[in-house]
Scaffold this active site. Structure first.
Site, mmCIF file in Angstrom:
data_model
loop_
_atom_site.group_PDB
_atom_site.id
_atom_site.type_symbol
_atom_site.label_atom_id
_atom_site.label_comp_id
_atom_site.label_asym_id
_atom_site.label_seq_id
_atom_site.Cartn_x
_atom_site.Cartn_y
_atom_site.Cartn_z
ATOM 1 N N GLY A 1 -8.439 1.842 -0.815
ATOM 2 C CA GLY A 1 -8.209 0.598 -1.559
ATOM 3 C C GLY A 1 -6.933 -0.093 -1.093
ATOM 4 O O GLY A 1 -6.889 -1.309 -0.911
ATOM 5 N N TYR A 2 -5.909 0.704 -0.876
ATOM 6 C CA TYR A 2 -4.616 0.157 -0.437
ATOM 7 C C TYR A 2 -4.758 -0.488 0.940
ATOM 8 O O TYR A 2 -4.295 -1.617 1.168
ATOM 9 C CB TYR A 2 -3.581 1.289 -0.397
ATOM 10 C CG TYR A 2 -2.178 0.847 -0.050
ATOM 11 C CD1 TYR A 2 -1.341 0.306 -1.016
ATOM 12 C CD2 TYR A 2 -1.684 0.974 1.249
ATOM 13 C CE1 TYR A 2 -0.048 -0.100 -0.702
ATOM 14 C CE2 TYR A 2 -0.394 0.573 1.568
ATOM 15 C CZ TYR A 2 0.420 0.040 0.586
ATOM 16 O OH TYR A 2 1.700 -0.358 0.903
#
Ligand code: NAD
Length: 257
Positions: free
Chosen positions: A161-162
């Site tokens: 996600g990052y």
């Protein structure tokens, strides 16, 4: 300050909003902008963490103002920018620094983790850029500095996600630059390398990963928040007026390797 430096890098009278500036990289960048002469708005979720920052800045002759807001909430981000503009009647510099990271392998990365990261690292950044950009475009000047990451360029490990959010921050920076450059608004990003903050606490605490990272950094040291001070002042100042749509790595040489 020498008049050449003052003209190029001085920020006297300008107003800067730095999101997520109660600690870490945001705190260091807010302090640097203040030392270059800007009035600084410090932000975070917890007002209790912001008041001491404003007091400490004041002790060093820096002029700061605190506005608490949760950047995972779009309406709160919009309000933050509007209140920042209202403080002195203008906003000249926006540093989108607040960011979170969730470390889990992709197969275990929950929707909740994904949404939490994307909400702060991308959705909040876009809403802040849009609100500040509207004001800056109308005034014909402004500086937006998004805090990207080495994972704007690389995929990283167990932080899907990052990595997705920071890749998008790089593209958003270019997209906004394309629209706003002709209006005197420069939009750039800083991609910090591995810096000693809470964001990397898990990596620092893992002796194997920590050493692997260190051995890949040509400068042979992790970065310190103070390593971003010059970069943020440069991108906030007239010295960078013809520089836009750029993602500048401040990484001890990592990307060159
Ligand atoms: P940090 O965890 O010390 O600081 C993050 C800041 O964001 C904190 O002040 C926190 O309060 C704030 N924040 C988080 N969620 C928020 C929310 N919902 N609303 C308001 N504020 C919120 O970490 P840091 O290393 O200083 O990170 C700053 C930025 O730099 C982040 O965007 C991070 O992704 C990026 N970055 C850090 C590194 C590194 O090595 N430390 C490397 C590349 C990029």
């Amino acid at each position: 300050m020498h008049s050449f430096l003052e003209k190029q890098f001085g920020l006297r009278g300008q107003v800067a909003l730095v999101t997520g500036s109660s600690q870490g990289l945001g705190l260091a960048m807010a302090r640097a902008l203040g030392q270059a002469g800007a009035h600084v708005i410090v932000n975070g979720r917890d007002p209790g963490k912001l008041t001491p920052v404003v007091h400490r800045f004041a002790e060093h002759g820096l002029h700061a103002h605190a506005i608490a807001a949760d950047l995972s909430d779009r309406a709160a981000v919009q309000r933050l920018v509007e209140e920042s503009i209202a403080w002195k009647g203008h906003l000249d510099i926006l540093v989108n620094n607040a960011g979170i990271i969730k470390r889990t392998p992709a197969v275990d990365h929950t929707d909740a983790d994904w949404d939490a990261v994307l909400n702060v690292n991308l959705n909040g950044v876009f809403v802040a850029c849009r609100a500040a950009g509207k004001h800056m475009v109308a005034r014909g000047s402004g500086k937006i500095i998004n805090i990207a990451s080495l994972l704007t360029f690389f995929g990283g490990v167990t932080v899907p996600g990052y990595a997705a959010s920071k890749g998008a921050v790089g593209q958003l920076t270019k997209a906004l630059s394309n629209e706003w450059a002709a209006h005197g608004v420069q939009v750039n990003a800083i991609a910090p390398g591995y810096m000693r903050t809470d964001n990397t606490a898990a990596l620092q605490a893992d002796p194997k990963r920590s050493l692997e990272i260190l051995q890949r950094i040509p400068a042979n040291r992790w970065g310190d928040p103070s390593d971003l001070e010059g970069a943020v002042v440069f991108l906030a100042s007239h010295a960078s007026d013809y520089l836009t749509g750029h993602v500048m790595a401040v990484d001890g040489g990592w990307c060159g390797r």
